[in-house]
Design an enzyme around this catalytic site. Structure first.
Site, short mmCIF file in Angstrom:
data_model
loop_
_atom_site.label_atom_id
_atom_site.label_comp_id
_atom_site.label_asym_id
_atom_site.label_seq_id
_atom_site.Cartn_x
_atom_site.Cartn_y
_atom_site.Cartn_z
N ASN A 1 -73.35 42.48 -20.23
CA ASN A 1 -74.30 43.59 -20.30
C ASN A 1 -75.38 43.31 -19.27
O ASN A 1 -76.28 42.53 -19.50
CB ASN A 1 -74.88 43.67 -21.72
CG ASN A 1 -75.96 44.74 -21.84
OD1 ASN A 1 -76.14 45.56 -20.93
ND2 ASN A 1 -76.67 44.74 -22.94
N TRP A 2 -75.27 43.98 -18.14
CA TRP A 2 -76.22 43.74 -17.05
C TRP A 2 -77.61 44.29 -17.35
O TRP A 2 -78.56 43.98 -16.63
CB TRP A 2 -75.72 44.36 -15.75
CG TRP A 2 -74.57 43.65 -15.10
CD1 TRP A 2 -74.02 42.45 -15.48
CD2 TRP A 2 -73.85 44.09 -13.94
NE1 TRP A 2 -73.00 42.12 -14.63
CE2 TRP A 2 -72.87 43.12 -13.68
CE3 TRP A 2 -73.93 45.21 -13.12
CZ2 TRP A 2 -71.97 43.23 -12.62
CZ3 TRP A 2 -73.04 45.33 -12.06
CH2 TRP A 2 -72.08 44.35 -11.81
N LYS A 3 -77.70 45.18 -18.34
CA LYS A 3 -78.97 45.85 -18.61
C LYS A 3 -79.48 46.52 -17.32
O LYS A 3 -78.67 46.97 -16.52
CB LYS A 3 -79.97 44.87 -19.22
CG LYS A 3 -79.36 44.15 -20.43
CD LYS A 3 -80.34 43.40 -21.27
CE LYS A 3 -79.62 42.80 -22.46
NZ LYS A 3 -80.52 42.10 -23.40
N HIS B 1 -77.40 49.85 -28.57
CA HIS B 1 -77.97 48.52 -28.30
C HIS B 1 -79.39 48.48 -28.87
O HIS B 1 -80.10 49.49 -28.86
CB HIS B 1 -77.99 48.27 -26.79
CG HIS B 1 -78.38 46.86 -26.46
ND1 HIS B 1 -79.68 46.46 -26.44
CD2 HIS B 1 -77.62 45.76 -26.19
CE1 HIS B 1 -79.72 45.15 -26.16
NE2 HIS B 1 -78.48 44.71 -26.01
N GLU C 1 -82.08 47.47 -27.75
CA GLU C 1 -83.13 47.90 -26.82
C GLU C 1 -83.22 49.43 -26.79
O GLU C 1 -84.30 50.00 -26.65
CB GLU C 1 -82.88 47.30 -25.42
CG GLU C 1 -83.24 45.82 -25.41
CD GLU C 1 -82.43 44.96 -24.45
OE1 GLU C 1 -81.79 45.50 -23.54
OE2 GLU C 1 -82.43 43.73 -24.64
N GLU D 1 -75.76 41.72 -33.06
CA GLU D 1 -76.75 41.13 -32.17
C GLU D 1 -78.08 41.02 -32.89
O GLU D 1 -78.87 41.99 -32.90
CB GLU D 1 -76.92 42.00 -30.92
CG GLU D 1 -75.65 42.15 -30.11
CD GLU D 1 -75.98 42.47 -28.66
OE1 GLU D 1 -75.61 41.67 -27.81
OE2 GLU D 1 -76.63 43.50 -28.40
N GLY E 1 -82.19 37.53 -25.59
CA GLY E 1 -83.07 37.21 -24.47
C GLY E 1 -84.13 36.18 -24.80
O GLY E 1 -85.08 35.98 -24.05
N SER F 1 -78.31 35.45 -26.63
CA SER F 1 -78.46 34.15 -25.97
C SER F 1 -77.18 33.31 -25.91
O SER F 1 -77.24 32.08 -26.00
CB SER F 1 -79.61 33.35 -26.61
OG SER F 1 -80.83 34.05 -26.45
N GLY G 1 -76.06 39.12 -22.19
CA GLY G 1 -77.03 39.65 -21.24
C GLY G 1 -77.31 38.64 -20.15
O GLY G 1 -76.60 38.55 -19.14
P1 PGA Z 1 -78.85 38.01 -24.05
O1 PGA Z 1 -78.61 39.58 -24.35
O2 PGA Z 1 -77.51 37.38 -23.88
O3 PGA Z 1 -79.69 37.97 -22.82
O4 PGA Z 1 -79.56 37.46 -25.26
C1 PGA Z 1 -77.56 40.01 -25.17
C2 PGA Z 1 -77.58 41.51 -25.30
O5 PGA Z 1 -78.68 42.08 -25.42
O6 PGA Z 1 -76.53 42.18 -25.29
#
Ligand code: PGA
Length: 265
Positions: free
Chosen positions: A12-14, A99, A101, A171, A177, A217, A238
């Site tokens: 997931n590049w965001k 997601h 976010e 998640e 993150g 993470s 991410g």
């Molecule tokens: P992260 O993000 O690996 O940076 O914790 C995971 C995600 O939000 O899909």
């Protein structure tokens, strides 16, 4: 994992990478994972601007290109939105839905998530449906209330999906993150519970076939322990997916979990 489900490792590049960076990444990733895609589904969820590039480069490979969001109408006066047919049009086969976010920062609700998942599925895109609790909810003992509510809302909207058409991702928001991962045991417990609920809501066959990823993470140093859990079918990654080499290591970790199971059986 010890089951017939094919693991998935999803990047997931965001909101990262320009087109040229996306191109370089996929060019580097493809040869590294070419021999692994029989055992592991490898997906790259790119921003809309670089999705056509990833989609085009994924075309002749076993990599799946995916979007990070969609709207639930196909066309019309929805300024700024992107629909399922548009996403398919640029070569994508999957889409992240709900997601945390999107839920926390952009006001997505269980209802919009359910509509988006339904639209994706109907359009032939594989939805990766994200669920998870905040730190406050977990500390207050409300983890399962939150997560089960999110799962129920989406399952009530889906019309008897087959297990291989949808993917869930657990998640925990406090692990995204932050560098703080759920322990492998916590990930297994939550994902096992989700699978149990999916059995109640969608039937045993659905629950046996549906893949449930862990996200939060994941990095090369902890991937093997997480992937070793029986109900964990892969990862949504991410930060550690932003470099092709580190993401390729995660795909290798997923492949190794398959080989270990083969050796054990
Ligand atoms: P992260 O993000 O690996 O940076 O914790 C995971 C995600 O939000 O899909």
């Amino acid at each position: 994992m010890a089951n017939e489900r094919k693991p998935m490792m999803a990047a997931n590049w965001k909101m990262n990478k320009l087109v040229r960076e996306a191109e370089d990444y996929v060019a580097r990733l493809l040869p590294r994972v070419a021999d692994l895609t029989d055992d592991v589904d490898v997906a790259v969820f790119a921003p809309f601007t670089s999705l056509p590039t990833v989609g085009r480069m994924a075309e002749d490979s076993a990599i799946i290109a995916g979007a990070q969001n969609l709207y639930f109408e196909d066309s019309g006066a929805y300024t700024g939105e992107v629909s399922a047919p548009m996403i398919k049009d640029v070569g994508a086969g999957a889409v992240i839905v709900g997601h945390s976010e999107r839920r926390e920062l952009f006001g997505e609700t269980d209802e919009t998530v359910a509509r988006k998942a339904t639209r994706a599925l109907d359009a032939g895109l594989m939805p990766i449906i994200c669920v998870g609790e905040t730190k406050e909810e977990r500390d207050a003992g409300g983890m399962w209330d939150k997560v089960s509510g999110q799962v129920r809302a989406v399952m009530e909207a889906l019309d008897s999906p087959s297990g291989d058409a949808v993917v869930f991702a657990y998640e925990p928001i406090w692990a995204i993150g932050t560098g703080e991962t759920a322990s492998p045991e916590d990930a297994q417990e939550a994902i096992g519970q989700i699978r149990g609920l999916l059995g109640e809501l969608g039937g045993e066959e659905f629950a046996r076939g549906v893949r449930i990823l862990y996200g939060g993470s994941i990095k090369p140093a902890n991937a093997a322990d997480i992937m070793a859990q029986s109900d964990v079918d892969g990862g949504l990654v991410g930060g550690a997916s932003l470099e092709a080499d580190s993401f390729a290591e995660l795909v290798e970790a997923a492949r190794d979990s398959v080989s270990r199971d083969r050796d054990a059986s």
